[in-house]
Scaffold this motif. Structure first.
Motif, short mmCIF file in Angstrom:
data_model
loop_
_atom_site.label_atom_id
_atom_site.label_comp_id
_atom_site.label_asym_id
_atom_site.label_seq_id
_atom_site.Cartn_x
_atom_site.Cartn_y
_atom_site.Cartn_z
N ALA A 681 -13.62 4.18 -14.14
CA ALA A 681 -14.04 3.88 -15.52
C ALA A 681 -14.14 5.15 -16.37
CB ALA A 681 -15.38 3.15 -15.50
N ASN A 682 -14.53 6.28 -15.74
CA ASN A 682 -14.74 7.51 -16.52
C ASN A 682 -13.50 8.38 -16.63
OD1 ASN A 682 -17.48 6.90 -16.91
ND2 ASN A 682 -18.02 7.77 -14.92
N LEU A 683 -12.40 7.96 -16.04
CA LEU A 683 -11.18 8.76 -16.10
C LEU A 683 -10.45 8.55 -17.43
CD1 LEU A 683 -9.64 8.42 -12.51
CD2 LEU A 683 -10.94 10.32 -13.47
N ASP A 684 -9.68 9.55 -17.81
CA ASP A 684 -8.90 9.48 -19.04
C ASP A 684 -7.82 8.39 -18.88
OD1 ASP A 684 -6.34 10.51 -20.67
OD2 ASP A 684 -8.19 11.23 -21.63
N LYS A 685 -7.60 7.65 -19.92
CA LYS A 685 -6.65 6.54 -19.86
C LYS A 685 -5.23 7.02 -19.57
CE LYS A 685 -5.36 2.33 -22.33
NZ LYS A 685 -5.53 1.53 -23.57
N ASN A 686 -4.92 8.23 -20.02
CA ASN A 686 -3.58 8.78 -19.77
C ASN A 686 -3.34 8.99 -18.28
OD1 ASN A 686 -2.93 8.85 -22.51
ND2 ASN A 686 -3.89 10.87 -22.77
N ILE A 687 -4.41 9.40 -17.55
CA ILE A 687 -4.27 9.59 -16.10
C ILE A 687 -3.99 8.26 -15.43
CG2 ILE A 687 -5.50 10.30 -14.01
CD1 ILE A 687 -7.02 12.32 -15.69
N LEU A 688 -4.72 7.24 -15.84
CA LEU A 688 -4.52 5.91 -15.26
C LEU A 688 -3.10 5.42 -15.57
CD1 LEU A 688 -7.93 4.28 -16.26
CD2 LEU A 688 -7.33 5.34 -14.09
N HIS A 689 -2.70 5.62 -16.82
CA HIS A 689 -1.39 5.18 -17.24
C HIS A 689 -0.28 5.89 -16.45
CE1 HIS A 689 1.55 4.22 -20.77
NE2 HIS A 689 1.72 3.42 -19.73
N ALA A 690 -0.52 7.21 -16.19
CA ALA A 690 0.47 8.00 -15.46
C ALA A 690 0.67 7.44 -14.05
CB ALA A 690 0.04 9.45 -15.40
N PHE A 691 -0.42 7.00 -13.42
CA PHE A 691 -0.30 6.45 -12.07
C PHE A 691 0.37 5.08 -12.08
CE2 PHE A 691 -2.44 9.72 -9.85
CZ PHE A 691 -2.22 9.47 -8.51
N VAL A 692 0.05 4.31 -13.07
CA VAL A 692 0.67 2.97 -13.15
C VAL A 692 2.17 3.11 -13.37
CG1 VAL A 692 0.75 0.83 -14.49
CG2 VAL A 692 -1.45 1.88 -13.93
N GLN A 693 2.57 4.13 -14.11
CA GLN A 693 3.99 4.35 -14.39
C GLN A 693 4.78 4.68 -13.12
OE1 GLN A 693 3.76 7.42 -17.38
NE2 GLN A 693 4.37 5.99 -19.00
N LEU A 694 4.06 5.09 -12.05
CA LEU A 694 4.76 5.43 -10.79
C LEU A 694 5.20 4.18 -10.03
CD1 LEU A 694 2.40 8.32 -9.52
CD2 LEU A 694 4.57 8.53 -10.77
N ARG A 695 4.74 3.04 -10.44
CA ARG A 695 5.12 1.80 -9.75
C ARG A 695 6.59 1.48 -10.04
NH1 ARG A 695 0.25 -2.29 -9.43
NH2 ARG A 695 1.99 -3.76 -9.33
N ALA A 696 7.27 1.03 -9.04
CA ALA A 696 8.69 0.69 -9.20
C ALA A 696 8.86 -0.48 -10.16
CB ALA A 696 9.31 0.36 -7.84
N ASP A 697 7.85 -1.35 -10.26
CA ASP A 697 7.96 -2.53 -11.12
C ASP A 697 7.34 -2.28 -12.49
OD1 ASP A 697 5.37 -2.30 -10.32
OD2 ASP A 697 5.12 -4.40 -9.71
N TYR A 698 7.10 -1.02 -12.85
CA TYR A 698 6.41 -0.73 -14.09
C TYR A 698 7.21 -1.22 -15.31
CZ TYR A 698 4.53 1.82 -18.07
OH TYR A 698 4.01 2.13 -19.30
N ARG A 699 8.50 -1.12 -15.26
CA ARG A 699 9.30 -1.45 -16.43
C ARG A 699 9.42 -2.95 -16.66
NH1 ARG A 699 11.26 2.97 -18.53
NH2 ARG A 699 11.49 4.84 -17.24
N SER A 700 8.91 -3.73 -15.73
CA SER A 700 8.93 -5.19 -15.97
C SER A 700 8.02 -5.50 -17.14
CB SER A 700 8.49 -5.94 -14.72
OG SER A 700 7.12 -5.73 -14.49
N ALA A 701 8.43 -6.40 -17.94
CA ALA A 701 7.68 -6.74 -19.16
C ALA A 701 6.28 -7.22 -18.84
CB ALA A 701 8.45 -7.80 -19.94
N ARG A 702 6.17 -7.89 -17.75
CA ARG A 702 4.86 -8.48 -17.40
C ARG A 702 3.84 -7.39 -17.11
NH1 ARG A 702 3.57 -11.40 -11.94
NH2 ARG A 702 1.51 -12.30 -12.40
N LEU A 703 4.24 -6.34 -16.34
CA LEU A 703 3.31 -5.28 -15.97
C LEU A 703 2.96 -4.44 -17.19
CD1 LEU A 703 1.79 -3.80 -13.75
CD2 LEU A 703 3.80 -2.37 -13.40
N ALA A 704 3.96 -4.13 -18.00
CA ALA A 704 3.69 -3.33 -19.19
C ALA A 704 2.75 -4.06 -20.13
CB ALA A 704 5.02 -3.02 -19.90
N ARG A 705 2.93 -5.41 -20.22
CA ARG A 705 2.08 -6.19 -21.11
C ARG A 705 0.63 -6.18 -20.61
NH1 ARG A 705 4.54 -10.48 -20.55
NH2 ARG A 705 3.12 -11.62 -19.17
N HIS A 706 0.42 -6.29 -19.30
CA HIS A 706 -0.93 -6.34 -18.74
C HIS A 706 -1.66 -5.01 -18.89
CE1 HIS A 706 -1.52 -10.30 -16.97
NE2 HIS A 706 -0.23 -10.31 -16.61
N PHE A 707 -0.91 -3.89 -18.86
CA PHE A 707 -1.60 -2.59 -18.90
C PHE A 707 -1.76 -2.08 -20.33
CE2 PHE A 707 -2.15 1.96 -18.31
CZ PHE A 707 -3.14 1.94 -17.35
#
Length: 708
Positions: A681-707
């Motif tokens: 909760a206390n981490l910078d959103k950019n750090i969280l976003h950077a980790f989510v971007q490492l997912r192979a399925d990140y570019r799917s519309a569904r994942l991008a929409r949820h994050f």
């Protein structure tokens, strides 16, 4: 009444008294006794007995009154008699005072009469004495000594008294008229003096104390009295030095003489002091010279040991002699004697001490480096070296080529112990041999030599060599020996500090040199700590560099994005296994190399850098669902490894990293919920976003929409 009196016993107890009365009364026993209990009879006995007691009380009371009257009468008679005695005493005291006054008067008269008689008798005695001396003087004038006092050897004491007086008279006579008689008297004076000294010598050899005392008393008024004392001192020392320990022999000799000198001479303290002076200036000085001159120029070590030993034994002997009566200021007397023996050696003591300590310390170091087949390189001083040091402190860059030390720290506890032992002995000698006013300054000179050879020539050289031996952070399979240097330097610092407190501080504690020594010690320690910090920092960089090489060589992109998602059989990657093994080994080495808070400080720094390395390493890959699970397993293993650090911050960092890795596998619908969890909760959103971007399925519309 007699029966009643028998019932009283001492001490009187009323209950027992009644019991005895009851048992003596017929019918007074218990119901079960041989006679029946009869209360009437017992009552009658009590009534009768009370009457008897009353009668007895009246008789005793009358007797008491009669005795009181008699006592008062006798007291009056006694008081009257005392008054009469006091009057008699006053009369006797008055008579005594009168008698005392009369006696004082008579005594005054007698003293006056005695003074008058003495006034008449003294000139007469002098006249008689003068007549005798004139008679003896005439014999010297005639050239023939006929008097029995001069011819009888038994009367040497009387002859000595006469000749001593004639000698004084002859001194006043004019030389031109009485030269011959003066010469004869002087000759006789000399002969008698020699006879008396010979008699004293013979009596001393025979052990006749009383005869020695008589002769010494006669010689007291002669010029040769001092020669008599010299003879006594000389003969006392004959056979006194038979042991190998001349100091013990001297102490025993002085104790023996101290017991008998008072029975022989009228001035025993002077004679004993002269004996001690002779022992010091003749025997001890000769012994000390023989012991020291032999090795003074050829063997400095033996010279210093002998000087310390001889001075210590001499001062110990002086302490024993302090218990004797040697006159008013025996402390100063004995100190001057010691100074007269050692003055020529103590004047340049500190020069010999420091010269020997330098050469000895240099030899110890050189012998050590020779045993390692090591040619000591020049560290360098001056502006260029200072500039390099400042650059290295600010940038942490290795300046100059790296040196392969082959695992050698160039620090030796044996060398350190030898240097400290030599310095300890130097401090002990300095304490004993230095003048109190020079002691702090001399101790400081010894301390500077210790700093030069132990701290600079040995420890600082080892640190510089160790720093030069640290490889660059991008070196492969680098051997890191600097932590061994740290461990040994720590131990040596403790030994150095202990000697500073135990042996130097007592010598300088009350002088201005204390602050100077503390400042020098502080500067040395700060300088070495700075180099240790630099070396540890570069060593940690090398450790991180080794981990990078392992990860680069062992970690494959397919580890986190396998071709067959359903056929992954490993729990964690090979790179993780090797990194964790390497980290555990380094953590153990750090714990063994340091102590106290230093361990926690270094481990925390290593842990933070380790975390940053893994964090940045994980961001280089793309993760499938199965790959994300494997990354979580790797981070879990890294976290387990981080527990060995026992540093809360490091463990917290890996806990957070573990939570971040969950973002690689969580279902898209749960991403926001996981991101708002306690650890993320206390981490910078950019750090969280950077980790989510490492997912192979990140570019799917569904994942991008949820994050989003």
């Amino acid at each position: 009444m007699a029966t009643t009196a028998e019932l009283f016993e001492e001490p009187f107890v009323a209950d027992e008294y009644i019991e005895r009365l009851v048992w003596r009364t017929p019918g007074g026993g218990s119901r079960g006794g041989p006679e029946a209990f009869d209360p009437k009879r017992l009552l009658e006995e009590f009534v009768n007995h009370i009457q008897e007691l009353q009668i007895m009380d009246e008789r005793i009371q009358r007797k008491v009154e009669k005795l009181e009257q008699q006592c008062q009468k006798e007291a009056k008679e006694f008081a009257k008699k005392v008054q009469e005695l006091q009057k008699s005493n006053q009369v006797a005291f008055q008579h005594f005072q009168e008698l005392d006054e009369h006696i004082s008067y008579v005594a005054t008269k007698v003293c006056h009469l005695g003074d008058q008689l003495e006034g008449v008798n003294t000139p007469r005695q002098r006249a008689v004495e003068a007549q005798k001396l004139m008679k003896y003087f005439n014999e010297f004038l005639d050239g023939e000594l006929k008097s029995d006092v001069f011819t009888n050897s038994e009367k040497i004491k009387e002859a000595a008294d006469i000749i001593q007086k004639l000698h004084l008279i002859a001194q006043e006579l004019p030389f031109d008229r009485f030269s011959e008689v003066k010469s004869k008297i002087a000759s006789k004076y000399h002969d008698l003096e020699c006879q008396l000294i010979q008699e004293f010598t013979s009596a001393q050899r025979r052990g006749e104390i009383s005869r020695m005392r008589e002769v010494a008393a006669v010689l007291l008024h002669f010029k040769g009295y001092s020669h008599c004392v010299d003879v006594y001192i000389k003969q006392c020392q004959e056979g006194a030095y038979l042991r190998n320990d001349i100091f013990e022999d001297a102490a025993i000799l002085c104790q023996r003489v101290n017991k008998q000198v008072g029975d022989i001479f009228s001035n025993p303290e002077t004679v004993l002091a002269k004996l001690i002076q002779n022992v010091f200036e003749v025997k001890l000085q000769s012994f000390v010279k023989d012991q020291l001159e032999e090795c003074r120029k050829s063997d400095a070590e033996q010279y210093l040991k002998n000087l310390y030993d001889l001075y210590t034994r001499t001062t110990n002997l002086s302490s024993k002699l302090m218990e004797f009566n040697l006159g008013t200021d025996k402390q100063t007397f004995l100190s001057k004697l010691i100074k007269s023996i050692f003055i020529s050696y103590l004047e340049n003591y500190i020069e010999v001490e420091t010269g020997y300590l330098k050469s000895r310390s240099a030899m110890i170091l050189q012998r050590y480096y020779d045993s390692k087949n090591h040619q000591k390189r020049s560290i360098g001083t001056g502006g260029i070296q200072d500039l390099k040091e400042r650059i290295r402190q600010r940038t942490n860059l290795p300046l100059g080529p790296s040196i392969d030390t082959h695992g050698e720290t160039f620090l030796s506890q044996e060398v350190v112990v030898n240097l400290l032992q030599e310095t300890k002995q130097a401090f002990e000698r300095c304490h004993r041999l230095s003048d109190p006013s020079d002691l702090p300054r001399n101790a400081f000179r010894i301390f500077t030599i210790l700093v030069e050879f132990l701290c600079i020539e040995h420890i600082d050289y080892a640190l510089e060599t160790g720093l030069a031996g640290i490889p660059s952070s991008d070196s492969k399979n680098a051997n890191l020996y600097f932590l061994d240097v740290v461990q040994q330097a720590n131990t040596i610092f403790h030994l150095f500090d202990k000697q500073f407190n135990d042996h130097l501080m007592p010598l300088i504690s009350s002088s201005p040199k204390l602050s100077e020594c503390l400042q020098k010690k502080k500067e040395i320690i700060e300088q070495m700590e700075m180099k240790l910090d630099t070396g540890i920092d570069r060593t940690l960089n090398c450790m991180i560099g080794q981990m990078k090489h392992i990860l680069a060589a062992e970690q494959k992109k397919t580890d986190f994005k396998p071709e067959d998602e359903n056929n992954v059989l490993i729990q964690y990657t090979n790179a993780c296994v090797k990194v964790c093994a390497y980290v555990r080994k380094q953590v153990e080495k750090i714990k063994n190399s340091m102590d106290g808070k230093n361990v926690d400080t270094v481990l925390m720094e290593l842990g933070v850098r380790f975390h940053r390395l893994i964090y940045e390493h994980l961001q280089q890959y793309s993760y499938s669902c199965m790959g994300g699970m494997l990354a979580i397993c790797d981070v879990a293993e890294y976290r387990k490894c981080a527990k060995d650090f026992k540093i809360p911050l490091v463990l917290q960092l890996f806990d957070t990293l573990h939570a971040l890795c969950n973002l690689l596998v969580v279902a898209p619908d749960n991403l926001k919920q996981v991101c708002s969890g306690e650890q993320l909760a206390n981490l910078d959103k950019n750090i969280l976003h950077a980790f989510v971007q490492l997912r192979a399925d990140y570019r799917s519309a569904r994942l991008a929409r949820h994050f989003s």
